[in-house]
Design a protein around this motif. Structure first.
Motif, PDB file in Angstrom:
ATOM      1  N   UNK A  78      62.710 116.996-118.145  1.00  0.00           N
ATOM      2  CA  UNK A  78      62.460 115.586-117.842  1.00  0.00           C
ATOM      3  C   UNK A  78      62.061 115.474-116.377  1.00  0.00           C
ATOM      4  N   UNK A  79      60.911 114.857-116.125  1.00  0.00           N
ATOM      5  CA  UNK A  79      60.393 114.675-114.762  1.00  0.00           C
ATOM      6  C   UNK A  79      61.048 113.437-114.164  1.00  0.00           C
ATOM      7  N   UNK A  80      61.729 113.619-113.023  1.00  0.00           N
ATOM      8  CA  UNK A  80      62.506 112.532-112.455  1.00  0.00           C
ATOM      9  C   UNK A  80      61.689 111.461-111.754  1.00  0.00           C
ATOM     10  N   UNK A  81      62.143 110.205-111.946  1.00  0.00           N
ATOM     11  CA  UNK A  81      61.688 109.053-111.183  1.00  0.00           C
ATOM     12  C   UNK A  81      60.169 108.899-111.134  1.00  0.00           C
ATOM     13  N   UNK A  82      59.574 108.620-112.271  1.00  0.00           N
ATOM     14  CA  UNK A  82      58.142 108.302-112.340  1.00  0.00           C
ATOM     15  C   UNK A  82      58.011 106.781-112.304  1.00  0.00           C
ATOM     16  N   UNK A  83      57.349 106.295-111.280  1.00  0.00           N
ATOM     17  CA  UNK A  83      57.277 104.855-111.036  1.00  0.00           C
ATOM     18  C   UNK A  83      56.105 104.210-111.775  1.00  0.00           C
ATOM     19  N   UNK A  84      56.311 102.967-112.168  1.00  0.00           N
ATOM     20  CA  UNK A  84      55.228 102.212-112.767  1.00  0.00           C
ATOM     21  C   UNK A  84      54.305 101.579-111.741  1.00  0.00           C
ATOM     22  N   UNK A  85      54.833 101.341-110.528  1.00  0.00           N
ATOM     23  CA  UNK A  85      54.034 100.846-109.410  1.00  0.00           C
ATOM     24  C   UNK A  85      54.516 101.563-108.151  1.00  0.00           C
ATOM     25  N   UNK A  86      53.826 101.325-107.064  1.00  0.00           N
ATOM     26  CA  UNK A  86      54.207 101.934-105.790  1.00  0.00           C
ATOM     27  C   UNK A  86      55.180 101.071-105.001  1.00  0.00           C
ATOM     28  N   UNK A  87      55.695  99.994-105.594  1.00  0.00           N
ATOM     29  CA  UNK A  87      56.442  99.011-104.825  1.00  0.00           C
ATOM     30  C   UNK A  87      57.889  99.392-104.537  1.00  0.00           C
ATOM     31  N   UNK A  88      58.524 100.203-105.416  1.00  0.00           N
ATOM     32  CA  UNK A  88      59.951 100.487-105.241  1.00  0.00           C
ATOM     33  C   UNK A  88      60.253 101.961-105.497  1.00  0.00           C
TER      34      UNK A  88
END
Length: 404
Positions: A61-71
């Motif tokens: 499992x690849x950790x912490x893939x964000x949907x936006x660059x905001x957080x």
């Protein structure tokens, strides 16, 4: 050679959606910090997941893939949305799926824990604490989040990844909503446990609608966040019972938080597994397959958790950083205990920095770092983050302006 039956870990696991994992060993999500600073995968990251697949895992499992660059949690996080480069992500998916290994993306949002050097953190409620300050998300912000998770999940599916995990643990956003310590809201997303879990459940439903019935969805949930006044075990069991009625295919049980100054479960050398007892209690609340992550250090520990019914899948993290081939060894019945480094009086965050830089060594097919090199590892880790923060800030400048 272990006296237990080595074939226990080699048994396949069929998930409710129909996907079959080839054995019972998984690499749990960790922040590998190998993104290119602009939200994209790098060749080193692609090689990392290829290497872990070679080691015999059923799932990474690849950790912490964000949907936006905001957080973002870190400037090495991946960002997957319609502005991302599809070819980079497809290459990562192909490498991670080698050897019939599943590669899933963890859907992340750091919330209050977002890196303040590259964004303006926001959580369920405004906080002004030593080392942690954030504003509160608006009701509109919150209501948009399930669709954001769903869009990222659908892109993961389209680009060839095997599944997704919704991150509701370790003090990141959905975990913050679950915790009465972080969540002081007085609207439909705060107060009662039913309200505090609303965003997580809405996100599960939105993701399922986006990906259909045959694509695996996991949820990572804290057994406890190990903070006074925070998310405790009795409430976690209540969440487990509610998740049982959802379409999730796997519940990944972990614990702890990255709240500044909080002790890390994974730093408690000599202890573990940490959350097996909670998993046993969870069996009365859910029939969902359970992955238990945290503190598995020996073959007997892993086999016992499967044979006594505590876990259906064993989540490994630091164990496969110090020995990427450990799954193959355990599946063959060999019983080496990973050689975890010992550090004398490490600085806060230093152990994480060492393990993160050792991940880089794996990605580069390099030699094992020495524990004596902790100071050098911390320096390299810090310098790389500084370089990628500069890249992140330049690349996502428009996103930041839109946020403000």
């Amino acid at each position: 050679m272990s006296s237990a039956n080595p074939s226990v870990l080699a048994q396949p696991l069929k998930l409710p959606c129909g996907v079959v994992l080839k054995n019972r060993l998984a690499k749990s999500a960790m922040s590998d910090s190998l993104g290119d600073g602009c939200g994209g995968p790098t060749d080193a990251q692609i090689r990392l997941y290829e290497r872990w697949a070679e080691g015999g895992l059923a799932l990474s499992i690849v950790g912490e893939v964000q949907g936006t660059a905001l957080y973002p949690e870190k400037p090495g996080n991946l960002v997957l949305n319609t502005q991302s480069n599809p070819n980079q992500f497809k290459a990562l998916a192909r490498a991670g799926l080698d050897h019939k290994t599943q590669l899933w993306l963890q859907l992340g949002h750091a919330g209050a824990m977002a890196d303040p050097a590259i964004c303006a953190p926001k959580g369920p409620s405004a906080l002004d604490l030593p080392g942690l300050r954030c504003d509160a998300l608006s009701l509109s912000d919150i209501q948009q989040l399930p669709a954001e998770f769903a869009r990222t999940a659908r892109l993961a599916q389209d680009y060839g990844f095997g599944g997704v995990e919704i991150h509701a643990a370790h003090g990141f956003l959905l975990s913050q909503f679950l915790s009465p310590l972080f969540n002081k809201r007085d609207d439909a997303y705060g107060g009662s446990l039913a309200n505090r879990m609303r965003l997580m459940l809405d996100s599960v439903d939105a993701v399922r609608r986006a990906v259909g019935p045959d694509f695996p969805i996991a949820v990572k949930l804290n057994a406890t966040d190990q903070l006074a006044g925070g998310f405790a075990q009795d409430e976690a069991l209540g969440v487990m019972a509610v998740l049982d009625a959802t379409s999730v295919d796997l519940i990944d049980i972990s614990g702890g938080t990255y709240f500044p100054g909080a002790p890390s479960s994974s730093d408690r050398a000599g202890f573990g597994p940490y959350f097996v007892d909670f998993a046993k209690q969870s069996r009365a609340k859910t029939t969902k397959p359970l992955m238990v992550t945290g503190g598995f250090k020996t073959l007997d520990q892993a086999q016992t958790a499967i044979t006594d019914g505590s876990a259906d899948l064993i989540g490994l993290a630091r164990a496969v950083i110090v020995d990427p081939d450990l799954p193959q060894k355990w599946l063959a019945g060999h019983a080496p205990t990973p050689k975890f480094p010992h550090f004398e009086n490490p600085p806060e965050g230093g152990v994480t920095a060492w393990y993160t830089m050792q991940i880089t060594q794996i990605a580069d097919d390099g030699a094992m770092l020495s524990p004596a090199g902790l100071s050098d590892a911390v320096t390299a880790y810090t310098q790389r983050d500084q370089q990628r923060r500069a890249l992140w800030t330049m690349h996502f400048a428009q996103d930041s302006r839109d946020q403000s």
